[in-house]
Design a protein around this motif. Structure first.
Motif, mmCIF file in Angstrom:
data_model
loop_
_atom_site.group_PDB
_atom_site.id
_atom_site.type_symbol
_atom_site.label_atom_id
_atom_site.label_comp_id
_atom_site.label_asym_id
_atom_site.label_seq_id
_atom_site.Cartn_x
_atom_site.Cartn_y
_atom_site.Cartn_z
ATOM 1 N N TYR A 1 0.671 -1.297 0.011
ATOM 2 C CA TYR A 1 -0.070 0.154 0.234
ATOM 3 C C TYR A 1 0.959 1.416 0.125
ATOM 4 O O TYR A 1 0.636 2.300 -0.738
ATOM 5 N N ASP B 1 2.068 1.400 -3.428
ATOM 6 C CA ASP B 1 0.923 2.141 -4.506
ATOM 7 C C ASP B 1 0.576 3.466 -4.361
ATOM 8 O O ASP B 1 0.514 4.025 -5.264
ATOM 9 N N ASN B 2 0.500 3.749 -2.945
ATOM 10 C CA ASN B 2 0.205 5.199 -2.767
ATOM 11 C C ASN B 2 1.164 6.260 -3.293
ATOM 12 O O ASN B 2 0.669 7.189 -3.908
ATOM 13 N N HIS C 1 0.897 6.355 -6.997
ATOM 14 C CA HIS C 1 -0.378 7.171 -7.540
ATOM 15 C C HIS C 1 -0.248 8.738 -7.242
ATOM 16 O O HIS C 1 -0.339 9.554 -8.273
ATOM 17 N N HIS C 2 0.353 8.957 -6.143
ATOM 18 C CA HIS C 2 0.458 10.523 -5.916
ATOM 19 C C HIS C 2 1.760 10.890 -6.938
ATOM 20 O O HIS C 2 1.648 12.108 -7.315
ATOM 21 N N GLY D 1 2.219 9.905 -9.861
ATOM 22 C CA GLY D 1 1.473 10.193 -11.172
ATOM 23 C C GLY D 1 0.795 11.493 -11.029
ATOM 24 O O GLY D 1 0.772 12.451 -12.148
ATOM 25 N N GLN D 2 0.136 12.144 -9.967
ATOM 26 C CA GLN D 2 -0.304 13.292 -9.857
ATOM 27 C C GLN D 2 0.795 14.460 -10.119
ATOM 28 O O GLN D 2 0.603 15.441 -11.037
#
Length: 166
Positions: free
Chosen positions: A136, A139-140, A143-144, A146-147
């Motif tokens: 996690y 993955d988190n 994800h961020h 990518g932002q």
């Protein structure tokens, strides 16, 4: 039909997992470095948080997270970065990032191998195995990050290659 475990050999070793996570962290650090100072703390798209806040979220999970992984004692005190108490400059943010990198490298070898399969309640909220919690965290971060790539492109800045985690 159930399948029995044929071998006790791991698909990935604890050191390989740390190397994988630290590879992602190196790339995220380069994303932080790519931001102009003011945009790191102020720029956002469509009401999302600025990238400095996303990076602080990653740090806020990792700093107490490694302690929880090691000891089973999970802090729920995130006041070190909430309410404007976090870093105010890119240099301060990167210093905190590097502090976590060093902490992970120092404490990781102390984690007993069996701990990765133990179920725990991370931060008093999320129940799962330690390896699930680690996945996690990674993955988190992806994800961020990518932002952050979207933000950099919106600013006309070429982000670092997503595949280069060296």
């Amino acid at each position: 039909m159930t399948q029995e475990l044929v071998s006790t050999k791991a698909v990935i070793t604890p050191q390989e997992m740390l190397d994988h996570w630290q590879g992602h962290r190196k790339l995220t650090r380069r994303v932080i470095e790519a931001f102009p100072e003011k945009d790191l703390f102020n720029f956002s798209v469509a009401g999302m948080r600025p990238f400095s806040e996303l990076a602080l979220e990653m740090i806020s999970m990792g700093m107490p997270g490694i302690d929880g992984i090691l000891t089973g004692k999970w802090s729920t005190d995130f006041s070190f970065y909430e309410n404007g108490k976090g870093p105010q400059t890119k240099a301060e943010l990167l210093a905190l990032w590097d502090e976590l990198t060093e902490k992970l490298n120092r404490l990781w070898p102390q984690i007993p191998i069996e701990r990765f399969h133990e179920v725990d309640l991370a931060f008093g909220r999320w129940e799962g195995t330690i390896q699930f919690t680690l996945f996690y965290f990674v993955d988190n971060e992806i994800h961020h990050r990518g932002q952050g790539y979207v933000y950099l492109r919106a600013l006309g800045i070429e982000p670092p290659p997503f595949w280069d985690r060296a």
